[in-house]
Design an enzyme around this catalytic site. Structure first.
Site, PDB file in Angstrom:
ATOM      1  N   CYS A   3       0.852  -1.192   0.000  1.00  0.00           N
ATOM      2  CA  CYS A   3       0.000   0.000   0.000  1.00  0.00           C
ATOM      3  C   CYS A   3       0.887   1.241   0.000  1.00  0.00           C
ATOM      4  CB  CYS A   3      -0.925   0.012   1.208  1.00  0.00           C
ATOM      5  SG  CYS A   3      -1.916   1.527   1.345  1.00  0.00           S
ATOM      6  N   CYS A  14      -4.406   0.420   8.614  1.00  0.00           N
ATOM      7  CA  CYS A  14      -4.120  -1.022   8.625  1.00  0.00           C
ATOM      8  C   CYS A  14      -2.882  -1.262   9.481  1.00  0.00           C
ATOM      9  CB  CYS A  14      -3.915  -1.523   7.200  1.00  0.00           C
ATOM     10  SG  CYS A  14      -5.394  -1.440   6.188  1.00  0.00           S
ATOM     11  N   CYS A 337     -17.851  -9.495  17.897  1.00  0.00           N
ATOM     12  CA  CYS A 337     -16.746  -8.783  17.251  1.00  0.00           C
ATOM     13  C   CYS A 337     -15.810  -8.169  18.294  1.00  0.00           C
ATOM     14  CB  CYS A 337     -17.281  -7.688  16.318  1.00  0.00           C
ATOM     15  SG  CYS A 337     -18.251  -6.413  17.154  1.00  0.00           S
TER      16      CYS A 337
END
Length: 377
Positions: A3, A14, A337
């Protein structure tokens, strides 16, 4: 995944991008396994772990939540720098191919419709965010988060050109007038279409603008298949799907001879679940209720054979956990989650023992995770 934004220091969202994917997956698995093994009075060896569900390392996101900044002539779609200026991320490698292709056209539309990007430092402008979702078939839901109605007429005038240029199934305006780090407000103004059809495991789920759906369609499909396998082995005659959203779990586990009740606070989501139930022929064996899951369960005098819970990050909370502990529910499927709130909830229902679990990697390159746990009394 490489990236350029990450390598240039322009976006570090990220966090674990430089960590090989196998190591990322192993770290997440170790974390959730250690957390569940540490439950008071439980032995980790009693819990069976299935192989984790992997994600694609790039191109997996079905939703782009883009901060709009810059100018009318040169808008940026992405995030904000520490000083509140726009950093354009329209080439982000996480986005699906359809999102990647749509973002330049949406940036051009901002200019064509004269939608002034909101400036955080100046507290001026109209367009705050673009929220774009792609279905597996390539259709789009486009939401314009505006500060006020000032640009609404221009947007309506220009919208037909956007619908001609892109496969837009749904378009709407969300009003968020406050100068706060809040993605969207409560008021939604429909402009085009009604629902985005998300086909998952041969079931069409219908997303409205404010409906929740997992951002990783392929892993969400695996999550539902995992739940179906567990429910098939258990064979319950009655199932409650609490926090059911648009009915993902409940619709998947519906079967002849089984009564399913789904409960969700959003009336729009419940209407979508009813639509899907009619389409797949299970309307007669499913019931969809608009209401708070905890209040609804606490008001009942009966209990089903199995409860599915899929709460937000905060978990089910002490009241619903207490009801699950005291009620005569033999089986619970808990989709979480956030392993921290999961462990807190499980500690409040010690009569329900974790039997099996599975990690599903919805969010590569981050510390976030999804875990599905089967609890048996």
């Amino acid at each position: 995944m490489r990236c350029g934004y990450f390598e240039a220091g322009r976006c570090r969202s990220c966090t674990f991008l430089e960590t090989p994917y196998e190591e990322q997956l192993a770290a997440k698995r170790a974390r959730v396994e250690a957390a569940l093994a540490g439950l008071p009075g439980r032995r980790g060896a009693e819990l069976r772990w299935s192989e984790p569900v992997r994600s694609a390392e790039e191109g997996f996101r079905n939703k782009a939540k883009m901060v709009v900044a810059g100018t009318v002539e040169s808008p940026t779609l992405g995030i904000l720098s520490p000083d509140g200026r726009g950093i354009d991320l329209r080439e982000c490698g996480l986005h699906s191919a359809g999102l990647h292709d749509a973002l330049p056209a949406l940036a051009a539309f901002v200019t064509e419709a004269r939608l002034t990007p909101y400036s955080v430092p100046e507290r001026a402008g109209e367009l705050k965010h673009l929220i774009v979702t792609e279905s597996p078939e390539g259709e789009l839901m486009v939401r314009f988060v505006l500060r006020s109605r000032e640009a609404l007429a221009r947007l309506r005038t220009q919208l037909p050109g956007l619908v001609d240029a892109l496969p837009v199934a749904v378009a709407s305006v969300n009003l968020q007038p406050e100068h706060k780090a809040i993605l969207e407000g409560p008021e939604e103004i429909p402009l085009h279409g009604k629902t985005l059809r998300m086909r998952v495991n041969d079931i069409d789920l219908h997303l409205r603008p404010q409906s929740f759906f997992q951002t990783n369609t392929a892993v969400a499909a695996a999550l539902y298949r995992s739940a179906v396998a567990l429910v098939s082995d258990i064979g319950p005659a009655s199932v409650w799907d609490l926090y059911c959203g648009v009915g993902g779990f409940g619709l998947h586990v519906a079967a002849p001879g089984r009564q399913v009740v789904g409960v969700e606070v959003s009336e729009q989501a419940v209407e979508s679940a009813r639509t899907s139930a009619v389409e797949i022929g299970v309307a007669g064996s499913t019931t969809w209720v608009a209401g708070d899951a905890t209040s609804w369960a606490l008001a009942r005098t009966d209990a089903p054979d199995l409860v599915i819970v899929n709460p937000p990050r905060r978990g089910v909370g002490p009241q619903l956990a207490g009801w699950l502990e005291s009620a005569d529910v033999p089986h619970v499927l808990y989709s979480s989650c956030n392993v921290d709130s999961l462990v807190r909830d499980l500690a409040a229902m010690p009569s329900l023992r974790p039997v099996s679990a599975r990690l599903l990697d919805m969010f590569p390159h981050t510390g976030h995770h999804e875990v599905l746990v089967h609890l048996a009394r």
